[in-house]
Write an enzyme that holds these catalytic residues in place. Sequence first.
Site, short mmCIF file in Angstrom:
data_model
loop_
_atom_site.label_atom_id
_atom_site.label_comp_id
_atom_site.label_asym_id
_atom_site.label_seq_id
_atom_site.Cartn_x
_atom_site.Cartn_y
_atom_site.Cartn_z
N PRO A 362 -19.68 -4.37 3.44
CA PRO A 362 -20.76 -4.36 4.50
C PRO A 362 -20.99 -2.85 5.10
O PRO A 362 -20.18 -2.21 5.56
CB PRO A 362 -19.89 -5.11 5.56
CG PRO A 362 -18.51 -4.87 4.95
CD PRO A 362 -18.52 -4.74 3.47
N ASP A 538 -18.27 1.74 4.75
CA ASP A 538 -17.95 0.49 4.27
C ASP A 538 -16.93 -0.07 5.57
O ASP A 538 -16.04 0.43 5.66
CB ASP A 538 -17.07 0.47 2.96
CG ASP A 538 -16.56 -0.61 2.53
OD1 ASP A 538 -16.72 -1.82 3.21
OD2 ASP A 538 -16.09 -0.85 1.59
N HIS A 539 -17.63 -0.98 6.12
CA HIS A 539 -16.90 -1.54 7.71
C HIS A 539 -15.75 -2.24 7.35
O HIS A 539 -15.10 -2.40 8.30
CB HIS A 539 -17.98 -2.35 8.45
CG HIS A 539 -17.83 -2.10 9.84
ND1 HIS A 539 -16.60 -1.71 10.57
CD2 HIS A 539 -18.65 -2.33 10.74
CE1 HIS A 539 -16.86 -1.66 11.66
NE2 HIS A 539 -18.10 -1.93 12.18
N ARG A 540 -15.33 -2.57 6.05
CA ARG A 540 -14.15 -3.25 5.50
C ARG A 540 -12.85 -2.24 5.69
O ARG A 540 -11.86 -2.70 6.18
CB ARG A 540 -14.09 -3.69 3.95
CG ARG A 540 -15.21 -4.67 3.94
CD ARG A 540 -15.21 -5.16 2.47
NE ARG A 540 -15.23 -4.10 1.60
CZ ARG A 540 -15.13 -3.97 0.20
NH1 ARG A 540 -14.89 -5.12 -0.41
NH2 ARG A 540 -15.39 -2.83 -0.57
#
Length: 567
Positions: A362, A538-540
């Site tokens: 994401p 990468d928002h993870r």
Amino acid sequence: MVREFKLPDVGEGVAEGEIVRWLVEPGDAVEEDQPVAEVETDKAVVDVPAPVDGTVREILAEEGEVVPVGEVIITFDVAGEESAAEADAQAEAEPEAEEADTEKAEVEARAADDAQATGGADAEPAETGDPETETAVEPDAETASSGRVFAPPSVRRLAREEGVDLGSVEGSGPGGRVTAGDVRAAASGGAEQAAAGGDAATTGSTDAEATTDAEATDAPTDAASQGSAPTGEASGQATRTDAADRDRTLAAPATRRVAREKGVDLNAVPATEQRDGEAFVSEDAVREYAQAQREAQEADVQALQVQDADVPAAESADDAAASTGDAAEATAVEGERERRRPYRGVRRTIGERMSQSKFTAPHVTHHDTADATRLVEIRERLKPEAEERGIRLTYMPFVMKACVAALKEHPIVNAQLDEEAEEIVEKRYYNVGVAADTEAGLMVPVVDDVDEKGLLQVASETNELVQKARERSIERAEMQGGTFTITNFGGIGGDFATPIINHPEVAILGLGAIDERPVAEDGEVVARETLPLSLSIDHRVVDGADAARFTNTLKEYLEEPSLLLLE
């Protein structure tokens, strides 16, 4: 002796390569390790060297043809050397010759018994010919009930490789003979379907299923015109091959080129014959199939024109051709309004990697702007010194060193998500990738251990790698192992963007153009050199706050580059 040369694995994980250019011709003398072809992989163009000293005998792949790794692309005449292919063939021929001799003896014995029983003075044992070919003698009722399996040596070898018991396979070939298709069907658990298909083939394809398949192809088989086999047998083979969903088709390189030009799937073309148990398609069959497809498309176009009288005929034809997905047909209708290029090689790999990254991670992009006034001044001051040492000094080495300094303070941005182990891996080494715009597409050379190198060394290595990428001479290893990537779209123009992360990294920095922009300073608007920054994360793994803190630290080093001396 003849030495076959197969396309080698020219890079880690490469499954195929496109023949860009042949550097030799048949009859040319070559030395070992002499480049004979240029092959494009999913990353770069590489030279393929000759494996021996000898003379080029035959070139088996056309320029522009995509060849899987392991396929023979060229043969050489080598004095006093036995080719590996001949040695393998001789080794395989020994057990097969024994089988062939045994089968031949039994066939001749049956023929002699039949002749004696019928009193036929002119009856003679049937000629068996080449052991690899099938005998023309049909098994009688006694033979069929004896439990013997009729199959050529090549099919027996395939059965051994697939672990299939030939005695349990019902043959679909002439006289109940087992074919390669029967063995493959049995290996995949579809023996019953293969037997049903074989019944249709041996009865001359007169049932409804065979008729439907023949009509669906809209192209007749060429078995009768080729004269290679009796009509009943040839049509049976063709129908069986067409009815099956082929995943492998034999064809000459010229035929494959015609198929690409016509936009035809070779596996959908009715086979003209069988070679070594595999479907073989001729060039004429491809052209006939393409013609049938065009006629069907033209019929669709005419139907659309009748249904939609308000749309001009030319526009209806354009839409119908585009909807078919046939490249050749669409080009013929559109003329010069469209240009089609193959989606393969580096461009296809870029697309696959971008899709993987975008749909896996994401993405969130954080934007900011750094005051680059001091950076511009220091670079202008050091530029002449670098040129005296033969190094072109750009802003990129400064940004790379500043990024490494910021990554050390915010290690979460220099990380990777190990999804299988469910762990976040923070890297303690700093390999920075630099996205380079090339004629083949975006390529990312990687400068290793940037933290351990001086500014001019980083500049020199970056310039060299980017140049190699643009010349398509870069090695695969030089584009692997990155931990963080920088892309500079500002060199072309623009301020901000949303860069796609170079998966499996967790962040990428996009640089806008350094330019004078209005800045508020002490209540006044002044012109300052500024550098737009776009950090995709990468928002993870990386939170928005982490991205903001990293960017703030990066700005400190860019706005006062002398701080890099403390690193």
